[in-house]
Design a protein around this motif. Sequence first.
Motif, PDB file in Angstrom:
ATOM      1  N   ILE A  86      -2.904  17.353   5.397  1.00 26.02           N
ATOM      2  CA  ILE A  86      -3.662  16.137   5.742  1.00 26.02           C
ATOM      3  C   ILE A  86      -2.743  14.909   5.753  1.00 26.02           C
ATOM      4  N   MET A  87      -2.823  14.134   6.821  1.00 21.79           N
ATOM      5  CA  MET A  87      -2.035  12.905   6.925  1.00 21.79           C
ATOM      6  C   MET A  87      -2.655  11.864   5.986  1.00 21.79           C
ATOM      7  N   PRO A  88      -1.830  11.106   5.257  1.00 23.97           N
ATOM      8  CA  PRO A  88      -2.409  10.142   4.311  1.00 23.97           C
ATOM      9  C   PRO A  88      -2.858   8.833   4.979  1.00 23.97           C
ATOM     10  N   VAL A  89      -3.318   8.939   6.201  1.00 24.54           N
ATOM     11  CA  VAL A  89      -3.770   7.760   6.958  1.00 24.54           C
ATOM     12  C   VAL A  89      -5.136   8.088   7.550  1.00 24.54           C
ATOM     13  N   GLU A  90      -6.131   7.275   7.224  1.00 21.56           N
ATOM     14  CA  GLU A  90      -7.466   7.453   7.806  1.00 21.56           C
ATOM     15  C   GLU A  90      -7.570   6.542   9.022  1.00 21.56           C
ATOM     16  N   GLN A 126      -6.410   5.692  -5.680  1.00 21.91           N
ATOM     17  CA  GLN A 126      -5.989   4.754  -6.733  1.00 21.91           C
ATOM     18  C   GLN A 126      -5.841   3.335  -6.197  1.00 21.91           C
ATOM     19  N   LEU A 127      -5.429   3.236  -4.930  1.00 24.65           N
ATOM     20  CA  LEU A 127      -5.245   1.903  -4.316  1.00 24.65           C
ATOM     21  C   LEU A 127      -6.478   1.478  -3.528  1.00 24.65           C
ATOM     22  N   HIS A 128      -7.532   2.289  -3.583  1.00 18.44           N
ATOM     23  CA  HIS A 128      -8.810   2.001  -2.895  1.00 18.44           C
ATOM     24  C   HIS A 128      -8.643   1.933  -1.375  1.00 18.44           C
ATOM     25  N   ASP A 129      -7.875   2.840  -0.816  1.00 20.46           N
ATOM     26  CA  ASP A 129      -7.734   2.992   0.638  1.00 20.46           C
ATOM     27  C   ASP A 129      -7.493   1.664   1.365  1.00 20.46           C
ATOM     28  N   PRO A 130      -6.377   0.977   1.095  1.00 18.70           N
ATOM     29  CA  PRO A 130      -6.162  -0.327   1.746  1.00 18.70           C
ATOM     30  C   PRO A 130      -5.918  -0.240   3.260  1.00 18.70           C
ATOM     31  N   LEU A 131      -6.355  -1.286   3.959  1.00 14.52           N
ATOM     32  CA  LEU A 131      -6.107  -1.421   5.400  1.00 14.52           C
ATOM     33  C   LEU A 131      -4.598  -1.548   5.621  1.00 14.52           C
ATOM     34  N   MET A 132      -4.096  -0.931   6.656  1.00 11.95           N
ATOM     35  CA  MET A 132      -2.672  -1.078   6.948  1.00 11.95           C
ATOM     36  C   MET A 132      -2.449  -1.128   8.459  1.00 11.95           C
ATOM     37  N   ASN A 133      -1.241  -1.557   8.856  1.00 10.56           N
ATOM     38  CA  ASN A 133      -0.948  -1.564  10.289  1.00 10.56           C
ATOM     39  C   ASN A 133       0.134  -0.517  10.607  1.00 10.56           C
ATOM     40  N   ASP A 134       0.494  -0.428  11.875  1.00 10.33           N
ATOM     41  CA  ASP A 134       1.471   0.588  12.305  1.00 10.33           C
ATOM     42  C   ASP A 134       2.782   0.467  11.534  1.00 10.33           C
ATOM     43  N   ASP A 135       3.245  -0.772  11.342  1.00 10.15           N
ATOM     44  CA  ASP A 135       4.523  -0.973  10.651  1.00 10.15           C
ATOM     45  C   ASP A 135       4.479  -0.437   9.226  1.00 10.15           C
ATOM     46  N   HIS A 136       3.322  -0.649   8.541  1.00  9.97           N
ATOM     47  CA  HIS A 136       3.191  -0.121   7.177  1.00  9.97           C
ATOM     48  C   HIS A 136       3.282   1.409   7.198  1.00  9.97           C
ATOM     49  N   VAL A 137       2.564   2.022   8.125  1.00 11.96           N
ATOM     50  CA  VAL A 137       2.540   3.496   8.207  1.00 11.96           C
ATOM     51  C   VAL A 137       3.956   4.025   8.424  1.00 11.96           C
ATOM     52  N   LEU A 138       4.685   3.389   9.354  1.00  9.38           N
ATOM     53  CA  LEU A 138       6.021   3.877   9.698  1.00  9.38           C
ATOM     54  C   LEU A 138       7.012   3.590   8.580  1.00  9.38           C
ATOM     55  N   THR A 139       6.952   2.396   7.996  1.00  9.48           N
ATOM     56  CA  THR A 139       7.909   2.028   6.948  1.00  9.48           C
ATOM     57  C   THR A 139       7.690   2.853   5.685  1.00  9.48           C
ATOM     58  N   LEU A 140       6.419   3.137   5.372  1.00  5.43           N
ATOM     59  CA  LEU A 140       6.132   3.972   4.195  1.00  5.43           C
ATOM     60  C   LEU A 140       6.376   5.458   4.480  1.00  5.43           C
ATOM     61  N   GLY A 141       6.683   5.770   5.738  1.00  7.82           N
ATOM     62  CA  GLY A 141       6.985   7.167   6.101  1.00  7.82           C
ATOM     63  C   GLY A 141       5.759   8.069   6.077  1.00  7.82           C
ATOM     64  N   LEU A 142       4.593   7.492   6.335  1.00  9.38           N
ATOM     65  CA  LEU A 142       3.356   8.288   6.256  1.00  9.38           C
ATOM     66  C   LEU A 142       3.151   9.139   7.507  1.00  9.38           C
ATOM     67  N   ALA A 143       3.724   8.715   8.614  1.00  2.40           N
ATOM     68  CA  ALA A 143       3.654   9.459   9.873  1.00  2.40           C
ATOM     69  C   ALA A 143       4.827   9.008  10.720  1.00  2.40           C
TER      70      ALA A 143
END
Length: 237
Positions: A86-90, A126-143
């Motif tokens: 499962i990808m950690p991005v909803e 734990q972080l209550h599913d915070p809103l994020m943008n593409d840059d956050h996803v890529l920088t955090l290495g989530l996808a």
Amino acid sequence: MEKGEKLYEGKAKILYLTENPEQLIQHFKDDATAFDGLKKGTIQGKGVVNNQISITLFNLLKKRGIKSHFEEQLSDNEMLVKRVEIMPVEVVVRLVSTGSLCKRYGIQEGLTFAKPIVELYYKNDQLHDPLMNDDHVLTLGLATAAELAQMKQQALQVSAILREFFDSIGIDLVDFKLEFGRYQGQILLADEISPDTCRFWEKGTHRKLDKDRFRQDLGDVEKTYQEMLQRIGAKAT
Ligand code: 5GP
């Protein structure tokens, strides 16, 4: 299909191992939670309804070229699924304004958008599913960029297909949340598509036909889940 060890238990579903390392059993529970788990309850029959509705919608999407983790129905409240990572991005798609969007941006409820809004949330309790943008996803290495592009593109395709389907049964698709998984180098739609993860409003009256009945104590919760199963099933068969 032999049910193996419990792999994961979430708020609304349990995943069990099977004898095939590539497949899991996804069991739908009647338990319901809302507001980050603060509100807890049971919706009798919800597991059966959400399993059946998810199967119907995954089958509809498959016919239209959207692949998912769904393999086959095992029982009233269980399906066999591919064991995806499962990808950690909803991915949330919004067609009409309501919910957290209205709270966050102070806009009025019930506005139909000219173009659906796609939002990304970090899947992290734990972080209550915070809103994020593409840059956050890529920088955090989530996808990877390619994975993210596929998730967003598939979410918009799902939106168009489901909107047309629900239109045909007198229901406005308002918004919904999707989860995706990695599987053998592909990105597959995963999790469920049900009144727990979508908002549905009856056309004209705007009567709520989803989990908001539980979240907002609107009554007739079980009855409404059964009504959705009946309306979707009647159209799909
Ligand atoms: P909102 O952000 O307005 O609360 O939710 C937007 C849409 O995504 C709604 O259809 C809601 O049901 C779905 N959604 C967002 N996050 C979650 C979640 O953690 N669990 C479930 N079941 N649905 C969610």
